[in-house]
Enzyme design. Sequence first.
Site, PDB file in Angstrom:
ATOM      1  N   HIS A  30       6.595  -1.504   6.717  1.00  0.00           N
ATOM      2  CA  HIS A  30       5.865  -1.268   5.462  1.00  0.00           C
ATOM      3  C   HIS A  30       4.703  -2.250   5.367  1.00  0.00           C
ATOM      4  CE1 HIS A  30       6.115   0.414   1.194  1.00  0.00           C
ATOM      5  NE2 HIS A  30       5.060  -0.389   1.192  1.00  0.00           N
ATOM      6  N   HIS A  32       0.322  -1.972   4.552  1.00  0.00           N
ATOM      7  CA  HIS A  32      -0.818  -1.127   4.224  1.00  0.00           C
ATOM      8  C   HIS A  32      -2.076  -1.613   4.941  1.00  0.00           C
ATOM      9  CE1 HIS A  32       0.898   1.300   0.852  1.00  0.00           C
ATOM     10  NE2 HIS A  32       1.751   0.287   0.819  1.00  0.00           N
ATOM     11  N   ASP A  34      -5.189  -1.033   4.269  1.00  0.00           N
ATOM     12  CA  ASP A  34      -6.236  -1.499   3.353  1.00  0.00           C
ATOM     13  C   ASP A  34      -5.836  -2.749   2.583  1.00  0.00           C
ATOM     14  OD1 ASP A  34      -4.326  -0.059   1.968  1.00  0.00           O
ATOM     15  OD2 ASP A  34      -5.736   0.852   0.568  1.00  0.00           O
ATOM     16  N   GLY A 192       1.047   5.070  -4.588  1.00  0.00           N
ATOM     17  CA  GLY A 192       0.374   5.075  -5.877  1.00  0.00           C
ATOM     18  C   GLY A 192       1.353   4.808  -6.998  1.00  0.00           C
ATOM     19  N   HIS A 219       7.426   5.687  -1.454  1.00  0.00           N
ATOM     20  CA  HIS A 219       7.444   4.560  -2.376  1.00  0.00           C
ATOM     21  C   HIS A 219       8.301   4.945  -3.586  1.00  0.00           C
ATOM     22  CE1 HIS A 219       4.008   2.976  -0.132  1.00  0.00           C
ATOM     23  NE2 HIS A 219       4.058   1.869  -0.863  1.00  0.00           N
ATOM     24  N   GLU A 222      10.400   0.835  -7.340  1.00  0.00           N
ATOM     25  CA  GLU A 222       9.642  -0.408  -7.502  1.00  0.00           C
ATOM     26  C   GLU A 222       9.272  -0.568  -8.969  1.00  0.00           C
ATOM     27  OE1 GLU A 222       5.733  -2.637  -5.587  1.00  0.00           O
ATOM     28  OE2 GLU A 222       5.815  -0.458  -5.615  1.00  0.00           O
ATOM     29  N   ASP A 311       4.024  -5.569   3.103  1.00  0.00           N
ATOM     30  CA  ASP A 311       3.307  -4.718   2.156  1.00  0.00           C
ATOM     31  C   ASP A 311       1.796  -4.861   2.316  1.00  0.00           C
ATOM     32  OD1 ASP A 311       3.111  -2.735   0.287  1.00  0.00           O
ATOM     33  OD2 ASP A 311       3.574  -3.992  -1.441  1.00  0.00           O
TER      34      ASP A 311
END
Length: 390
Positions: A30, A32, A34, A192, A219, A222, A311
């Site tokens: 996991h 990202h 970006d 998102g 996701h 959370e 993350d």
Amino acid sequence: MTLSDKLLAPQSTDVLAPEWIRRAPKVLLHDHLDGGLRPETIIELAGALGYRALPSTDPAELAAWFRDAADSGSLERYLETFAHTCAVMQTAEALYRIAAECAEDLAADGVVYAEVRYAPEQHLTGGLTLDEVVEAVNAGFREGERRAAATGRRIRVGTLLCAMRHAERAREIAELAVAHRDRGVAGFDIAGGEIGNPAARHADAFDYLRSQGARVTIHAGEAVGAESIREAVLRCGAHRIGHGVRITDDIAVDADGNVTLGRLASYVRDQRIALEVCPTSNLQTGAATSYPEHPIDLLRRLGFRVCLNTDNRLVSGTTMTREFQHLQRTFGYRAAELEEFTLNAAKAAFLPFDERTALINEVIRPGYAKLRAAELSRVPVGESAAAPAA
């Protein structure tokens, strides 16, 4: 001592050397794309594009700004960080460079296998098509793998294509993931804000993925409670859960320390549905309040398939090494726990069975055996006990 006390009790107060942790072979599921750019790269790409909205053009100051924004408690500031990174990720050349550097950085941190996720629909303002975005990122990862190998560090990177929960392109991104699954794409994710954007809203995409035998992570659990995980697993067919820490909503501990798992928690544990837990990020988003109160250790001791993850490396100011150091200081973890997290991740990787088996038996287990031997004999790991090539 009650059962809950035993479950939470640290096992050791000894500290592993940071270099030992960095050298240990790791699996990251996991992360990202970006959220992990190099500050220097952001500044250079912004300059080339004429993007003048960066809060600083000094790499150290920019890195500090990202971390401060993530730690601010302000959702607006947290989301602003991705506005800056995505702004410089709109050309094939930029995506190629960022992906290559990502692979290099992960390999330098001891990661031998990674699945890095991104949302292709967020990289179209420069005129790229969805297919061109995927091709540029995949080519960048192959280049990064080659560069890492040239320095004696081997890594393999697969990608996860994210659809955005609030948008209307989930079926399109699902089809994109299936079209590219033999060319570097390992699976599909939906990301998102959870609140007001249930995953089941995109049921058509998940039904399609199931019909194609594609691998899915979602996701969930959370910002929203266990009902988000229930929907992801039982309606959408998730093979893994991104974060998933709110599964504790379905775990009860009574006054005598007796632990009872609800039906959902039992199902997730029994079916070995992996939880992609990201401790530092969870603290920043409010999914947990502190490292000592983070549920990762409880979930591990209860037998859930828990994986350790970053993350967003830039935004959270973290690496896999730092994440484990936090847990080591908090729970007294040593080599056995780090290896356990790594094996859990390898078993949950979206790889064919024979490749997962080779990763475990030829890379992970021998790597930890050599490092433990070096630790016991006090031989510097950099001299004779580096992790084996992937």
